[in-house]
Design a protein around this motif. Structure first.
Motif, mmCIF file in Angstrom:
data_model
loop_
_atom_site.group_PDB
_atom_site.id
_atom_site.type_symbol
_atom_site.label_atom_id
_atom_site.label_comp_id
_atom_site.label_asym_id
_atom_site.label_seq_id
_atom_site.Cartn_x
_atom_site.Cartn_y
_atom_site.Cartn_z
ATOM 1 N N ASP A 14 49.786 99.599 27.407
ATOM 2 C CA ASP A 14 51.083 98.943 27.225
ATOM 3 C C ASP A 14 50.937 97.480 26.827
ATOM 4 O OD1 ASP A 14 52.671 101.167 27.666
ATOM 5 O OD2 ASP A 14 52.747 100.844 29.828
ATOM 6 N N SER A 15 49.955 96.768 27.396
ATOM 7 C CA SER A 15 49.759 95.363 27.019
ATOM 8 C C SER A 15 49.284 95.262 25.573
ATOM 9 C CB SER A 15 48.787 94.666 27.970
ATOM 10 O OG SER A 15 47.515 95.265 27.924
ATOM 11 N N PHE A 16 48.440 96.200 25.144
ATOM 12 C CA PHE A 16 47.973 96.245 23.757
ATOM 13 C C PHE A 16 49.138 96.537 22.815
ATOM 14 C CE2 PHE A 16 46.269 98.812 20.215
ATOM 15 C CZ PHE A 16 45.442 97.865 19.644
ATOM 16 N N LYS A 17 49.935 97.549 23.157
ATOM 17 C CA LYS A 17 51.088 97.935 22.341
ATOM 18 C C LYS A 17 52.098 96.794 22.248
ATOM 19 C CE LYS A 17 54.232 100.307 24.110
ATOM 20 N NZ LYS A 17 55.512 100.525 24.523
ATOM 21 N N ASP A 18 52.356 96.127 23.361
ATOM 22 C CA ASP A 18 53.306 95.012 23.365
ATOM 23 C C ASP A 18 52.832 93.869 22.467
ATOM 24 O OD1 ASP A 18 54.906 96.447 25.079
ATOM 25 O OD2 ASP A 18 54.262 95.354 26.881
ATOM 26 N N ALA A 19 51.532 93.574 22.492
ATOM 27 C CA ALA A 19 50.992 92.503 21.649
ATOM 28 C C ALA A 19 51.159 92.849 20.173
ATOM 29 C CB ALA A 19 49.523 92.260 21.979
ATOM 30 N N LEU A 20 50.890 94.093 19.813
ATOM 31 C CA LEU A 20 51.064 94.509 18.413
ATOM 32 C C LEU A 20 52.536 94.484 18.013
ATOM 33 C CD1 LEU A 20 48.583 97.472 17.867
ATOM 34 C CD2 LEU A 20 48.519 95.210 16.844
ATOM 35 N N THR A 21 53.401 94.905 18.917
ATOM 36 C CA THR A 21 54.833 94.922 18.630
ATOM 37 C C THR A 21 55.354 93.509 18.395
ATOM 38 O OG1 THR A 21 55.107 96.915 19.962
ATOM 39 C CG2 THR A 21 57.086 95.636 19.517
ATOM 40 N N ARG A 22 54.919 92.552 19.223
ATOM 41 C CA ARG A 22 55.358 91.163 19.059
ATOM 42 C C ARG A 22 54.883 90.588 17.729
ATOM 43 N NH1 ARG A 22 53.530 90.731 24.208
ATOM 44 N NH2 ARG A 22 51.706 89.577 23.542
ATOM 45 N N ARG A 23 53.693 90.972 17.290
ATOM 46 C CA ARG A 23 53.129 90.402 16.067
ATOM 47 C C ARG A 23 53.612 91.117 14.808
ATOM 48 N NH1 ARG A 23 49.497 89.710 20.179
ATOM 49 N NH2 ARG A 23 48.612 87.619 20.359
ATOM 50 N N GLY A 24 54.176 92.304 14.961
ATOM 51 C CA GLY A 24 54.807 92.977 13.837
ATOM 52 C C GLY A 24 53.893 93.855 13.007
ATOM 53 N N VAL A 25 54.450 94.315 11.906
ATOM 54 C CA VAL A 25 53.780 95.263 11.020
ATOM 55 C C VAL A 25 52.492 94.682 10.441
ATOM 56 C CG1 VAL A 25 54.018 96.592 8.885
ATOM 57 C CG2 VAL A 25 55.933 96.425 10.469
ATOM 58 N N GLY A 26 52.501 93.393 10.122
ATOM 59 C CA GLY A 26 51.301 92.770 9.569
ATOM 60 C C GLY A 26 50.111 92.906 10.506
ATOM 61 N N MET A 28 49.671 95.257 12.748
ATOM 62 C CA MET A 28 49.261 96.666 12.759
ATOM 63 C C MET A 28 48.441 97.010 11.515
ATOM 64 S SD MET A 28 52.604 98.556 14.281
ATOM 65 C CE MET A 28 53.777 97.477 15.071
ATOM 66 N N GLU A 29 48.849 96.460 10.376
ATOM 67 C CA GLU A 29 48.091 96.708 9.144
ATOM 68 C C GLU A 29 46.705 96.088 9.231
ATOM 69 O OE1 GLU A 29 50.648 95.159 6.143
ATOM 70 O OE2 GLU A 29 51.826 97.007 6.014
ATOM 71 N N MET A 30 46.620 94.868 9.763
ATOM 72 C CA MET A 30 45.310 94.219 9.900
ATOM 73 C C MET A 30 44.418 94.995 10.863
ATOM 74 S SD MET A 30 45.211 91.791 7.787
ATOM 75 C CE MET A 30 43.710 90.996 8.297
ATOM 76 N N LEU A 31 44.984 95.495 11.952
ATOM 77 C CA LEU A 31 44.218 96.311 12.894
ATOM 78 C C LEU A 31 43.697 97.568 12.202
ATOM 79 C CD1 LEU A 31 43.205 97.088 15.727
ATOM 80 C CD2 LEU A 31 45.454 98.117 16.114
ATOM 81 N N ALA A 32 44.567 98.233 11.450
ATOM 82 C CA ALA A 32 44.158 99.452 10.751
ATOM 83 C C ALA A 32 43.054 99.166 9.734
ATOM 84 C CB ALA A 32 45.364 100.089 10.062
ATOM 85 N N LEU A 33 43.185 98.070 8.986
ATOM 86 C CA LEU A 33 42.147 97.715 8.010
ATOM 87 C C LEU A 33 40.819 97.399 8.711
ATOM 88 C CD1 LEU A 33 44.199 95.571 5.491
ATOM 89 C CD2 LEU A 33 43.003 97.713 4.995
ATOM 90 N N GLU A 34 40.886 96.679 9.818
ATOM 91 C CA GLU A 34 39.654 96.350 10.553
ATOM 92 C C GLU A 34 39.007 97.615 11.115
ATOM 93 O OE1 GLU A 34 36.611 94.045 12.196
ATOM 94 O OE2 GLU A 34 38.039 93.673 10.590
ATOM 95 N N MET A 35 39.811 98.514 11.654
ATOM 96 C CA MET A 35 39.267 99.763 12.179
ATOM 97 C C MET A 35 38.663 100.594 11.056
ATOM 98 S SD MET A 35 42.162 100.717 15.006
ATOM 99 C CE MET A 35 41.431 102.281 15.454
ATOM 100 N N LYS A 36 39.306 100.613 9.889
ATOM 101 C CA LYS A 36 38.781 101.348 8.746
ATOM 102 C C LYS A 36 37.442 100.753 8.300
ATOM 103 C CE LYS A 36 39.785 102.957 4.108
ATOM 104 N NZ LYS A 36 40.666 102.952 2.968
ATOM 105 N N ARG A 37 37.375 99.404 8.270
ATOM 106 C CA ARG A 37 36.144 98.727 7.873
ATOM 107 C C ARG A 37 34.978 99.095 8.787
ATOM 108 N NH1 ARG A 37 33.113 94.550 9.199
ATOM 109 N NH2 ARG A 37 34.401 93.988 10.965
#
Length: 103
Positions: A14-26, A28-37
């Motif tokens: 929940d703390s992880f999800k809340d941090a991503l929600t506060r920071r927005g779609v950008g 989430m996209e950066m997280l996805a790109l980093e995980m893909k890398r």
């Protein structure tokens, strides 16, 4: 992991999800790109293709150089204090350094 005992910034999902929600779609996209890398995520729709990057050279004045040098000294001090604390506590440093260099 991204949350839990391995990541002190996000002790629960929940703390992880809340941090991503506060920071927005950008974020989430950066997280996805980093995980893909890192090979942790497969998504055919995520790509750096078509992204433009430009190198811009900017001359710094004495005030900016002094500010930068002060910040570097401060980060070196923080790093030294963390190293001392880890040694004193006999703790592994892997997660701490990942967070330190991400700051």
């Amino acid at each position: 992991g991204l949350w839990g005992s391995a990541n002190p910034l996000y002790p629960t999902f929940d703390s992880f999800k809340d941090a991503l929600t506060r920071r927005g779609v950008g974020a989430m996209e950066m997280l996805a790109l980093e995980m893909k890398r890192k090979g942790l995520f497969l998504a055919r729709t995520l790509s750096w293709e078509g992204a433009d990057f430009h190198t811009v050279e900017v001359r710094l004045g004495q005030k900016e150089v002094a500010s930068y040098d002060g910040a570097v000294r401060w980060w070196f001090k923080v790093k030294s204090e963390i190293e001392s604390a880890l040694q004193m506590l006999n703790m592994p440093a892997k997660t701490i350094w990942r967070l330190f260099f991400a700051a």
